[in-house]
Design a protein around this motif. Sequence first.
Motif, PDB file in Angstrom:
ATOM      1  N   PHE A 130       0.860  -1.191   0.000  1.00 23.82           N
ATOM      2  CA  PHE A 130       0.000   0.000   0.000  1.00 23.82           C
ATOM      3  C   PHE A 130       0.895   1.239   0.000  1.00 23.82           C
ATOM      4  CE2 PHE A 130       0.393   1.690   4.348  1.00 23.82           C
ATOM      5  CZ  PHE A 130       1.033   0.631   4.969  1.00 23.82           C
ATOM      6  N   THR A 131       0.280   2.401  -0.227  1.00 16.93           N
ATOM      7  CA  THR A 131       1.027   3.658  -0.205  1.00 16.93           C
ATOM      8  C   THR A 131       0.720   4.374   1.101  1.00 16.93           C
ATOM      9  OG1 THR A 131       0.876   3.801  -2.580  1.00 16.93           O
ATOM     10  CG2 THR A 131       1.428   5.835  -1.438  1.00 16.93           C
ATOM     11  N   LEU A 132       1.775   4.634   1.865  1.00 14.93           N
ATOM     12  CA  LEU A 132       1.601   5.327   3.147  1.00 14.93           C
ATOM     13  C   LEU A 132       1.795   6.818   2.924  1.00 14.93           C
ATOM     14  CD1 LEU A 132       1.271   5.091   6.248  1.00 14.93           C
ATOM     15  CD2 LEU A 132       3.749   5.003   6.385  1.00 14.93           C
ATOM     16  N   LYS A 133       0.753   7.588   3.227  1.00 16.06           N
ATOM     17  CA  LYS A 133       0.857   9.047   3.063  1.00 16.06           C
ATOM     18  C   LYS A 133       1.079   9.671   4.424  1.00 16.06           C
ATOM     19  CE  LYS A 133      -1.635   9.470  -1.178  1.00 16.06           C
ATOM     20  NZ  LYS A 133      -2.957   9.214  -1.677  1.00 16.06           N
ATOM     21  N   THR A 134       2.164  10.428   4.555  1.00  7.60           N
ATOM     22  CA  THR A 134       2.451  11.071   5.833  1.00  7.60           C
ATOM     23  C   THR A 134       2.552  12.576   5.631  1.00  7.60           C
ATOM     24  OG1 THR A 134       4.771  10.619   5.437  1.00  7.60           O
ATOM     25  CG2 THR A 134       3.646   9.156   6.936  1.00  7.60           C
ATOM     26  N   LYS A 135       2.157  13.296   6.656  1.00  8.48           N
ATOM     27  CA  LYS A 135       2.166  14.759   6.532  1.00  8.48           C
ATOM     28  C   LYS A 135       2.699  15.350   7.820  1.00  8.48           C
ATOM     29  CE  LYS A 135       0.296  18.786   4.848  1.00  8.48           C
ATOM     30  NZ  LYS A 135       1.549  19.473   5.058  1.00  8.48           N
ATOM     31  N   ASP A 136       3.869  15.996   7.717  1.00  9.03           N
ATOM     32  CA  ASP A 136       4.399  16.760   8.839  1.00  9.03           C
ATOM     33  C   ASP A 136       3.829  18.161   8.694  1.00  9.03           C
ATOM     34  OD1 ASP A 136       6.400  18.479  10.303  1.00  9.03           O
ATOM     35  OD2 ASP A 136       7.149  16.475  10.762  1.00  9.03           O
ATOM     36  N   SER A 137       3.548  18.824   9.824  1.00  6.29           N
ATOM     37  CA  SER A 137       2.863  20.118   9.708  1.00  6.29           C
ATOM     38  C   SER A 137       3.586  21.123   8.811  1.00  6.29           C
ATOM     39  CB  SER A 137       2.626  20.706  11.088  1.00  6.29           C
ATOM     40  OG  SER A 137       3.677  20.384  11.939  1.00  6.29           O
ATOM     41  N   TYR A 138       4.945  21.081   8.774  1.00  3.63           N
ATOM     42  CA  TYR A 138       5.666  22.106   8.008  1.00  3.63           C
ATOM     43  C   TYR A 138       6.108  21.613   6.633  1.00  3.63           C
ATOM     44  CZ  TYR A 138       5.785  24.243  12.554  1.00  3.63           C
ATOM     45  OH  TYR A 138       5.414  24.765  13.753  1.00  3.63           O
ATOM     46  N   LEU A 139       5.984  20.315   6.370  1.00  2.00           N
ATOM     47  CA  LEU A 139       6.509  19.760   5.121  1.00  2.00           C
ATOM     48  C   LEU A 139       5.365  19.292   4.234  1.00  2.00           C
ATOM     49  CD1 LEU A 139       9.331  17.630   6.758  1.00  2.00           C
ATOM     50  CD2 LEU A 139       9.610  19.772   5.529  1.00  2.00           C
ATOM     51  N   PRO A 140       5.601  19.203   2.910  1.00  2.31           N
ATOM     52  CA  PRO A 140       4.543  18.698   2.034  1.00  2.31           C
ATOM     53  C   PRO A 140       4.282  17.218   2.290  1.00  2.31           C
ATOM     54  CG  PRO A 140       6.552  19.221   0.791  1.00  2.31           C
ATOM     55  CD  PRO A 140       6.800  19.625   2.205  1.00  2.31           C
ATOM     56  N   GLU A 141       3.110  16.751   1.896  1.00  3.35           N
ATOM     57  CA  GLU A 141       2.745  15.346   2.116  1.00  3.35           C
ATOM     58  C   GLU A 141       3.715  14.425   1.377  1.00  3.35           C
ATOM     59  OE1 GLU A 141      -1.522  13.711   2.292  1.00  3.35           O
ATOM     60  OE2 GLU A 141      -0.829  13.272   0.274  1.00  3.35           O
ATOM     61  N   GLU A 142       4.081  13.321   2.030  1.00  2.00           N
ATOM     62  CA  GLU A 142       4.991  12.360   1.407  1.00  2.00           C
ATOM     63  C   GLU A 142       4.271  11.041   1.216  1.00  2.00           C
ATOM     64  OE1 GLU A 142       8.822  11.353   2.987  1.00  2.00           O
ATOM     65  OE2 GLU A 142       9.186  13.469   3.461  1.00  2.00           O
ATOM     66  N   ALA A 143       4.546  10.370   0.108  1.00  4.75           N
ATOM     67  CA  ALA A 143       3.940   9.056  -0.137  1.00  4.75           C
ATOM     68  C   ALA A 143       5.053   8.029  -0.262  1.00  4.75           C
ATOM     69  CB  ALA A 143       3.121   9.103  -1.412  1.00  4.75           C
ATOM     70  N   THR A 144       5.026   6.987   0.566  1.00  4.43           N
ATOM     71  CA  THR A 144       6.063   5.960   0.491  1.00  4.43           C
ATOM     72  C   THR A 144       5.417   4.586   0.321  1.00  4.43           C
ATOM     73  OG1 THR A 144       6.060   5.926   2.900  1.00  4.43           O
ATOM     74  CG2 THR A 144       7.854   7.108   1.872  1.00  4.43           C
ATOM     75  N   ALA A 145       6.128   3.720  -0.417  1.00  7.27           N
ATOM     76  CA  ALA A 145       5.638   2.352  -0.621  1.00  7.27           C
ATOM     77  C   ALA A 145       5.847   1.573   0.672  1.00  7.27           C
ATOM     78  CB  ALA A 145       6.401   1.704  -1.761  1.00  7.27           C
ATOM     79  N   GLN A 146       4.815   0.882   1.141  1.00  3.06           N
ATOM     80  CA  GLN A 146       4.893   0.108   2.378  1.00  3.06           C
ATOM     81  C   GLN A 146       4.227  -1.244   2.151  1.00  3.06           C
ATOM     82  OE1 GLN A 146       6.121  -0.199   5.114  1.00  3.06           O
ATOM     83  NE2 GLN A 146       6.878   1.772   5.853  1.00  3.06           N
ATOM     84  N   TYR A 147       4.371  -2.128   3.100  1.00  2.00           N
ATOM     85  CA  TYR A 147       3.649  -3.404   3.033  1.00  2.00           C
ATOM     86  C   TYR A 147       3.355  -3.899   4.438  1.00  2.00           C
ATOM     87  CZ  TYR A 147       8.146  -5.548   4.116  1.00  2.00           C
ATOM     88  OH  TYR A 147       9.328  -5.876   4.728  1.00  2.00           O
TER      89      TYR A 147
END
Length: 201
Positions: free
Chosen positions: A71-88
């Motif tokens: 799946f794609t893990l979407k993470t968002k730090d308050s000051y940084l743009p959203e990041e999408a990383t491949a996870q399982y």
Amino acid sequence: DPGTPEEVTRRTFMANATTVMSGLIGLGLAIPILGSLAPPKNVAGGTWSPLDPAEFKQLQTAAARPIKLSFTLKTKDSYLPEEATAQYVWGIKTETANFEKARPDLFGKSGSAFPVINMGFVIFSPICPHLGCRFDWSAVSNKFLCPCHGSQYTLDGTHVAGPAPRGLDPLPLREQSGMAEITWIRYASSVPDRVVVSYQA
Ligand code: FES
């Protein structure tokens, strides 16, 4: 000289006011901090990520072996743009293992904060509870093996060898508009209890 009665009263008032203000500020900080650490009563309000549909189909027909689900893990730090990383994660069909009997740590009062068995499956985090390495499934030994320090787990996630302090950690699963979705949880490593560190990232 303690001063006049008025001065004593004013000093006492200031001291009490300072104590009350400090208490209120401490409470204001403590509530959000404690709230962020507590497991949610209903993870349906959390962030859900859809699992790869083709791999989930494989899980539905799998025999007694785990299936790796991407799946794609979407993470968002308050000051940084959203990041999408491949996870399982690892999925196991519950009819291939007796989870309630083998993993009492996941059920009952002291068990998981969310239902561990959903739609007939259990989902495990791919992170080893010892020090956070990624373990893999070995079809030869019929176990999950961690390459870092040799911890081993059976199909139902029971810890059977190596330094890990507990069995494998579960993740919530749900069905939404025909898609299987999971919530990513990070647990503390190296402790016997299952302590939630964060619900994303
Ligand atoms: Fe898996 Fe140490 S991190 S055994």
